[in-house]
Design an enzyme around this catalytic site. Structure first.
Site, PDB file in Angstrom:
ATOM      1  N   HIS A 269       0.800  -1.238  -0.064  1.00 24.56           N
ATOM      2  CA  HIS A 269      -0.209   0.068   0.035  1.00 24.56           C
ATOM      3  C   HIS A 269       0.919   1.275  -0.018  1.00 24.56           C
ATOM      4  CE1 HIS A 269       0.923   0.830   4.246  1.00 24.56           C
ATOM      5  NE2 HIS A 269       0.676  -0.265   4.511  1.00 24.56           N
ATOM      6  N   CYS A 287       3.643  -4.519   6.520  1.00 27.35           N
ATOM      7  CA  CYS A 287       3.193  -4.299   5.199  1.00 27.35           C
ATOM      8  C   CYS A 287       4.594  -4.030   4.174  1.00 27.35           C
ATOM      9  CB  CYS A 287       2.206  -3.420   5.150  1.00 27.35           C
ATOM     10  SG  CYS A 287       0.479  -3.948   5.845  1.00 27.35           S
TER      11      CYS A 287
END
Length: 342
Positions: A269, A287
């Site tokens: 992301h 992430c």
């Protein structure tokens, strides 16, 4: 007639003479097809009788002297105490990446896995070799995935015929059949090198672009997973809260261009707050962080089902089979052994 029970074929037996025609219909007008056996003295339905259903049986028999007679009878099967249902992925008539398995999550436990698996027919347009494997989904429910031996070939068309109506899963009956089908898109693979802090998108084996990234912080619970993850969903702008993944109050923010890789909360992301670390240090909460500009264009290039092959020396382990679509982290012989029919 014998064995008119749910979960068993309907059997009709001639009491002298032979069977000329048998017609079995349910209350909704559906027909159980079947075939004659034992020299025409017995008829067996192709499908099983379904629980909670009334059937009418019309039999035309030929006597030894050549005369014919037609009889009608009926029977009903009891309502099921429990009904099992399922959720299929990918969605029907979708186009997915080369890593997406055919995945079935069951609402109730499946203790008769072999009986269920026998009713699952996968057909591909090019004879792709593959196998069912049973895993425990991240939700705790039973799940069966059908994956190829290697990534799908682009353009492959895949169909599933799940003729489950009348099948006992061991903790609930199926009371309907299921159908789905999907097409495999372009051959795209994303390679994430956490040691070099970069992501490379390959198409047909050739690099399309390379992006600097920042992965999970080394040395603790914020490390990233390694292994092959499959892009599960492109979720866009979502709220990410660290409390939902066991990281206390580390963060609670809206995040753009979010691409889910695992059920446990690993995404690729946009992470503009980590801009100074892209390509230099792994400083995320697990992430794969990307700049706003790179994330926006990369989000438009990838497809659900694209595999992300993640490597790195300091990670918290290999992605489990049920944590998203982690079947690619199981060697092919071991995956085949997860079939209930081996």
């Amino acid at each position: 007639m014998a064995d008119p029970a749910a979960g068993r074929p309907v059997t009709v037996t001639a009491s002298g003479g032979t069977l000329k025609a048998v017609r079995v219909t349910d209350a909704g007008g559906g027909t159980l097809t079947g075939r004659a056996a034992a020299g025409g003295t017995r008829w067996v339905s192709d499908r099983k009788a379904v629980p909670g259903t009334s059937y009418t049986v019309e039999v035309t028999a030929r006597a030894a002297d050549g005369g014919e007679s037609t009889t009608r009878s009926s029977f009903s099967t009891p309502e099921p105490e429990r009904v099992n249902k399922l959720t299929l992925a990918p969605g029907k008539n979708t186009t997915v990446g080369v890593g997406h398995p055919l995945s079935i999550v069951f609402d109730r436990p499946v203790t008769r896995k072999a009986d269920v698996e026998r009713q699952l027919k996968v057909t591909t347009s090019n004879g792709t070799e593959g196998s069912w494997g049973w895993v425990k989904d991240w939700s705790g429910r039973d799940r069966a995935d059908w994956r190829p031996r290697a990534y799908w070939k682009p353009g492959t068309k895949v169909t599933l015929e799940a003729d489950l109506n009348g099948t006992d899963s061991g903790d609930g009956w199926f009371v309907r059949d299921y159908r789905t089908g999907f097409t495999v898109g372009a051959a795209q693979v994303v390679k994430v090198d956490l040691d070099r802090k970069r992501l490379t998108l390959l198409r047909d084996g050739r690099p399309v672009r390379t992006i600097p990234v920042s992965g999970g912080t080394p040395g603790g619970d914020k490390r990233s997973w390694r292994g092959t993850a499959v892009l599960m969903a492109k979720e866009g702008t979502i709220n990410m809260n660290s409390e939902t993944v066991g990281l206390g109050d580390a963060y609670d923010k809206m995040v753009d261009h979010s691409m889910r890789l695992t059920w446990s909360g690993m995404y690729a992301h946009a992470a503009p707050w980590n801009a100074r670390h892209f390509g230099r240090a792994n400083m995320s909460s697990g992430c794969i962080g990307i700049s706003d500009a790179d994330a926006a264009s990369f989000y438009g290039q990838v497809r659900v089902g694209d595999p992300f092959e993640i490597t790195g020396a300091d990670t918290k382990g290999v992605i489990a089979e049920g944590n998203g679509y982690g079947a690619w982290n199981v060697a092919w012989p071991a995956w085949r052994d997860r079939s209930a029919l081996r």
